[in-house]
Design an enzyme around this catalytic site. Structure first.
Site, PDB file in Angstrom:
ATOM      1  N   GLU A   1      61.949 -20.846 -25.304  1.00 10.00           N
ATOM      2  CA  GLU A   1      62.793 -19.913 -26.048  1.00 10.00           C
ATOM      3  C   GLU A   1      63.245 -20.476 -27.395  1.00 10.00           C
ATOM      4  O   GLU A   1      64.432 -20.409 -27.746  1.00 10.00           O
ATOM      5  CB  GLU A   1      63.993 -19.498 -25.195  1.00 10.00           C
ATOM      6  CG  GLU A   1      63.580 -18.727 -23.955  1.00 10.00           C
ATOM      7  CD  GLU A   1      64.747 -18.225 -23.115  1.00 10.00           C
ATOM      8  OE1 GLU A   1      65.899 -18.556 -23.432  1.00 10.00           O
ATOM      9  OE2 GLU A   1      64.496 -17.496 -22.142  1.00 10.00           O
TER      10      GLU A   1
ATOM     11  N   GLU B   1      59.759 -16.710 -16.820  1.00  9.77           N
ATOM     12  CA  GLU B   1      61.065 -16.363 -16.271  1.00  9.77           C
ATOM     13  C   GLU B   1      61.178 -14.860 -16.153  1.00  9.77           C
ATOM     14  O   GLU B   1      60.757 -14.121 -17.050  1.00  9.77           O
ATOM     15  CB  GLU B   1      62.208 -16.870 -17.157  1.00  9.77           C
ATOM     16  CG  GLU B   1      62.327 -18.376 -17.257  1.00  9.77           C
ATOM     17  CD  GLU B   1      63.492 -18.792 -18.155  1.00  9.77           C
ATOM     18  OE1 GLU B   1      64.389 -17.940 -18.397  1.00  9.77           O
ATOM     19  OE2 GLU B   1      63.494 -19.938 -18.617  1.00  9.77           O
TER      20      GLU B   1
END
Length: 401
Positions: free
Chosen positions: A187, A328
């Site tokens: 991220e 995720e």
């Protein structure tokens, strides 16, 4: 999703772990690449249903990583065995390095921390599971000591540090086979919500290229290892769309890999719609076509959106031979506000797993170890009790297609 949304509510960040130094498993001596070659379809099939060991090896206190810093117990072989017994075939282990990296020019990783990472990897690897490890929190502006910052001025120094850290990690795990996948970062973006910016995105692309080059040249089985790289903030639109993502050139890969096959995977995350999946509210507790109360259902992010999003990844990457990993996904527990919420959480994870399977992707559920109100957890890490068997059943059903 942003780092602070993953923290367990009400935890202390003051507890530090005395890192274990005993390590089992393979040596880190360089050797010829003897990896059994697995094509894209086979590696995704082998990964099966995945589970994240979240809020542990990426946890930190004042910039010093520690697996108990966010209130979780020490990771054990028994926990990993419980995860495997539940039906999961892959464990993703998020890892932060931060203050365990020494000063330049060598940027040596603390040996006790690297030993403990390897020991936790071996809990799963030695049980025949697939394992993903990454560099997780070193690029978050919200974390004390973060340094992999894509819009910082000192990019030359950042790239040098990044290369030397991954050199050590890749060397340590050089002899592990195709069941170990390395992931470049997590991220990474400039911290501002909205469209990607330059030169920040170009710097992220540079980190990915450094990662691939460094791992490939680290010897052992690394020249043919599957490597996982993300685009901007692991966002599907900003990775598959025309925003600047560049797949790294795999110029040092093993000559034993057939010319038309890839050994690079693309990483994305999926938490749409956020007001159901991750936002701590009591308004949106239902999801999907089976929901019974429109007032409790988000106005977007339903099954059709999920299908469109993963189809984008299929059309852009899977068709070109690059597997996709939804590293995720998940939905927090709002059963205290709506007794029907567990049903919709199960519907959600089943749909993500099934849609990933439909479009040639692997999916790895985000378990943050917290099984209470607003938690993502499905297994209590202290008692090893399965707290969300319905969700696990749904994941297995979706993964089976």
């Amino acid at each position: 999703m942003p780092f602070d949304r993953r923290k367990v509510r009400g935890i202390s960040l003051a507890v530090l772990l005395t890192v274990a130094t005993s390590v089992t498993g393979l040596t880190n001596q360089a050797a010829a690449d003897t990896m059994t070659q697995l094509n894209a379809a086979r590696i995704v099939a082998d990964m099966g249903a995945g589970w994240n060991l979240g809020n542990q090896m990426e946890a930190n206190s004042n910039g010093i990583p520690s697996e108990t810093a966010w209130g979780q117990p020490t990771i054990t072989q028994a926990l990993v065995d419980k995860v495997k017994a539940a039906g999961f075939k892959t464990i993703r282990i998020p890892v932060s390095y931060l203050g365990h990296i020494g000063p330049g020019p060598n940027y040596t990783i603390n040996s006790a921390w690297l030993n403990r990472i390897q020991q936790v990897v071996n809990y799963a690897y030695n049980r025949g599971m697939q394992v993903l490890i990454n560099m997780h929190g070193d690029g978050y502006k919200t974390i004390n000591g973060a340094w992999l910052i894509c819009d910082a001025a000192n990019q030359t120094a950042i790239r040098d540090k990044y290369q030397k850290v991954w050199q050590q990690i890749a060397t340590r795990f050089a002899n592990y086979d195709q069941r170990l996948i390395l992931e470049s970062m997590n991220e990474n973006f400039d911290g501002q919500w909205g469209a990607p910016t330059q030169p920040c995105y170009s710097n992220i692309n540079s980190y990915n290229q450094i990662f691939v080059d460094t791992v490939r040249r680290a010897g052992g089985n690394n020249p043919s290892r599957w490597l996982l790289v993300p685009g901007w903030n692991t966002n599907i639109d900003y990775t598959a769309g025309n925003y600047g993502f560049v797949v790294p050139t795999d110029r040092y890969r093993s000559p034993s890999i057939p010319g038309n096959e890839k050994r690079i995977m693309i990483s994305v995350h999926y938490y749409d719609p956020w007001d159901f999946a991750g936002e701590e509210n009591t308004r949106i507790t239902q999801w999907g076509r089976a929901s019974t109360n429109p007032a409790k259902k988000s106005t977007w992010g339903q099954e059709d959106h999920l299908d469109r999003q993963l189809k984008k990844m299929y059309d852009k990457f899977v068709t070109q031979g690059y597997p996709v990993v939804v590293g995720e996904y998940g939905a927090i527990d709002k059963a205290f506000a709506d007794s029907a919420n567990p049903r919709y959480r199960a519907d959600y994870v089943r749909a993500v797993a099934a849609t990933a399977k439909k479009y040639g992707a692997a999916a790895v559920y985000w378990d943050n170890g917290y099984t209470g109100q607003y938690g993502f957890g499905m297994i209590d890490r202290r008692t090893l009790a399965v707290t969300q068997q319905g969700m696990i059943n749904a994941i297995m059903s979706g993964t089976a297609g």
